[in-house]
Design a protein around this motif. Sequence first.
Motif, PDB file in Angstrom:
ATOM      1  N   LYS A 111       0.860  -1.183   0.000  1.00 42.35           N
ATOM      2  CA  LYS A 111       0.000   0.000   0.000  1.00 42.35           C
ATOM      3  C   LYS A 111       0.896   1.232   0.000  1.00 42.35           C
ATOM      4  N   LEU A 112       0.461   2.295  -0.669  1.00 46.15           N
ATOM      5  CA  LEU A 112       1.208   3.557  -0.620  1.00 46.15           C
ATOM      6  C   LEU A 112       1.314   4.027   0.826  1.00 46.15           C
ATOM      7  N   GLU A 113       2.499   4.575   1.170  1.00 45.39           N
ATOM      8  CA  GLU A 113       2.728   5.044   2.531  1.00 45.39           C
ATOM      9  C   GLU A 113       2.928   6.548   2.620  1.00 45.39           C
ATOM     10  N   ARG A 114       3.441   7.170   1.549  1.00 47.82           N
ATOM     11  CA  ARG A 114       3.697   8.614   1.610  1.00 47.82           C
ATOM     12  C   ARG A 114       3.881   9.194   0.223  1.00 47.82           C
ATOM     13  N   HIS A 115       3.804  10.517   0.167  1.00 49.07           N
ATOM     14  CA  HIS A 115       4.035  11.274  -1.061  1.00 49.07           C
ATOM     15  C   HIS A 115       5.287  12.114  -0.863  1.00 49.07           C
ATOM     16  N   VAL A 116       6.137  12.190  -1.886  1.00 53.37           N
ATOM     17  CA  VAL A 116       7.349  13.004  -1.807  1.00 53.37           C
ATOM     18  C   VAL A 116       7.379  13.997  -2.964  1.00 53.37           C
ATOM     19  N   HIS A 117       8.126  15.055  -2.773  1.00 49.77           N
ATOM     20  CA  HIS A 117       8.291  16.131  -3.748  1.00 49.77           C
ATOM     21  C   HIS A 117       6.954  16.749  -4.146  1.00 49.77           C
ATOM     22  N   VAL A 118       6.070  16.916  -3.157  1.00 53.07           N
ATOM     23  CA  VAL A 118       4.756  17.476  -3.458  1.00 53.07           C
ATOM     24  C   VAL A 118       4.824  18.961  -3.830  1.00 53.07           C
ATOM     25  N   ALA A 119       5.918  19.634  -3.494  1.00 50.70           N
ATOM     26  CA  ALA A 119       6.066  21.032  -3.907  1.00 50.70           C
ATOM     27  C   ALA A 119       6.147  21.153  -5.432  1.00 50.70           C
ATOM     28  N   SER A 120       6.501  20.044  -6.109  1.00 51.13           N
ATOM     29  CA  SER A 120       6.629  20.039  -7.568  1.00 51.13           C
ATOM     30  C   SER A 120       5.443  19.366  -8.262  1.00 51.13           C
ATOM     31  N   MET A 121       4.418  19.004  -7.501  1.00 53.74           N
ATOM     32  CA  MET A 121       3.302  18.255  -8.098  1.00 53.74           C
ATOM     33  C   MET A 121       2.593  19.062  -9.183  1.00 53.74           C
ATOM     34  N   GLY A 122       1.923  18.342 -10.063  1.00 50.93           N
ATOM     35  CA  GLY A 122       1.179  18.979 -11.134  1.00 50.93           C
ATOM     36  C   GLY A 122       0.011  19.794 -10.594  1.00 50.93           C
ATOM     37  N   ASP A 123      -0.426  20.744 -11.393  1.00 49.52           N
ATOM     38  CA  ASP A 123      -1.538  21.594 -10.974  1.00 49.52           C
ATOM     39  C   ASP A 123      -2.897  21.029 -11.378  1.00 49.52           C
ATOM     40  N   TYR A 124      -2.919  19.836 -11.927  1.00 49.46           N
ATOM     41  CA  TYR A 124      -4.150  19.255 -12.442  1.00 49.46           C
ATOM     42  C   TYR A 124      -4.755  18.199 -11.512  1.00 49.46           C
ATOM     43  N   TYR A 125      -4.182  17.993 -10.328  1.00 52.93           N
ATOM     44  CA  TYR A 125      -4.718  17.005  -9.398  1.00 52.93           C
ATOM     45  C   TYR A 125      -4.479  17.454  -7.969  1.00 52.93           C
ATOM     46  N   GLN A 126      -5.170  16.787  -7.050  1.00 55.03           N
ATOM     47  CA  GLN A 126      -5.011  17.017  -5.622  1.00 55.03           C
ATOM     48  C   GLN A 126      -4.676  15.688  -4.955  1.00 55.03           C
ATOM     49  N   ILE A 127      -4.000  15.787  -3.822  1.00 53.91           N
ATOM     50  CA  ILE A 127      -3.707  14.592  -3.012  1.00 53.91           C
ATOM     51  C   ILE A 127      -4.681  14.613  -1.846  1.00 53.91           C
ATOM     52  N   ALA A 128      -5.559  13.637  -1.795  1.00 55.62           N
ATOM     53  CA  ALA A 128      -6.597  13.646  -0.761  1.00 55.62           C
ATOM     54  C   ALA A 128      -6.717  12.288  -0.073  1.00 55.62           C
ATOM     55  N   ASP A 129      -5.612  11.514  -0.024  1.00 57.73           N
ATOM     56  CA  ASP A 129      -5.698  10.183   0.573  1.00 57.73           C
ATOM     57  C   ASP A 129      -5.297  10.156   2.053  1.00 57.73           C
ATOM     58  N   GLY A 130      -4.896  11.303   2.598  1.00 57.39           N
ATOM     59  CA  GLY A 130      -4.549  11.379   4.013  1.00 57.39           C
ATOM     60  C   GLY A 130      -3.171  10.868   4.368  1.00 57.39           C
ATOM     61  N   LEU A 131      -2.372  10.441   3.369  1.00 58.21           N
ATOM     62  CA  LEU A 131      -1.022   9.953   3.642  1.00 58.21           C
ATOM     63  C   LEU A 131      -0.073  11.121   3.878  1.00 58.21           C
ATOM     64  N   PRO A 132       1.037  10.891   4.600  1.00 55.59           N
ATOM     65  CA  PRO A 132       2.022  11.952   4.818  1.00 55.59           C
ATOM     66  C   PRO A 132       2.543  12.505   3.498  1.00 55.59           C
ATOM     67  N   GLN A 133       2.815  13.811   3.499  1.00 55.34           N
ATOM     68  CA  GLN A 133       3.316  14.499   2.303  1.00 55.34           C
ATOM     69  C   GLN A 133       4.592  15.255   2.655  1.00 55.34           C
ATOM     70  N   ASP A 134       5.668  14.961   1.905  1.00 57.81           N
ATOM     71  CA  ASP A 134       6.940  15.654   2.077  1.00 57.81           C
ATOM     72  C   ASP A 134       7.085  16.665   0.940  1.00 57.81           C
ATOM     73  N   GLU A 135       7.421  17.894   1.278  1.00 50.61           N
ATOM     74  CA  GLU A 135       7.601  18.930   0.261  1.00 50.61           C
ATOM     75  C   GLU A 135       8.706  18.571  -0.725  1.00 50.61           C
TER      76      GLU A 135
END
Length: 136
Positions: A111-135
């Motif tokens: 299962k996915l555990e975290r998101h990384v490099h979210v400061a560079s994420m695309g502008d066409y989606y959102q992260i809404a799964d409640g997992l930890p997010q690292d900039e």
Amino acid sequence: MAKAPGSGAVTRTGACLCGAVTFSLSGPLGGTLACHCTQCRRQSGHYFAAVGAPRAAVAIAETDDLVWYQSSEIARRGFCRRCGSTLFWDPFEGEVTQVSLGALDAPTGLKLERHVHVASMGDYYQIADGLPQDET
């Protein structure tokens, strides 16, 4: 996902879309992540979901069509020359290769555990799964 004979260790298998590159992962794996950096998004078409595997635990059975692209000073990316499937992100330092979760045969048991490099994420989606997010 199968147990390696006599060892109790889990072995996972995977392949590219066309099956020209096949691989297996044996033993315990590291964490899973979704990388939202610009390079991963450009290579994969979205973000890159991966699991960390000790380099020594990654056995690539079919390598004739595996191509490595040095995408930066710190890492190379492995993909299939026939179908273009993104398979690996392999840093030059350290002992862990990131393996594409989408290339693994089901069931993965992961299962996915975290998101990384979210400061560079695309502008066409959102992260809404409640997992930890690292900039970064």
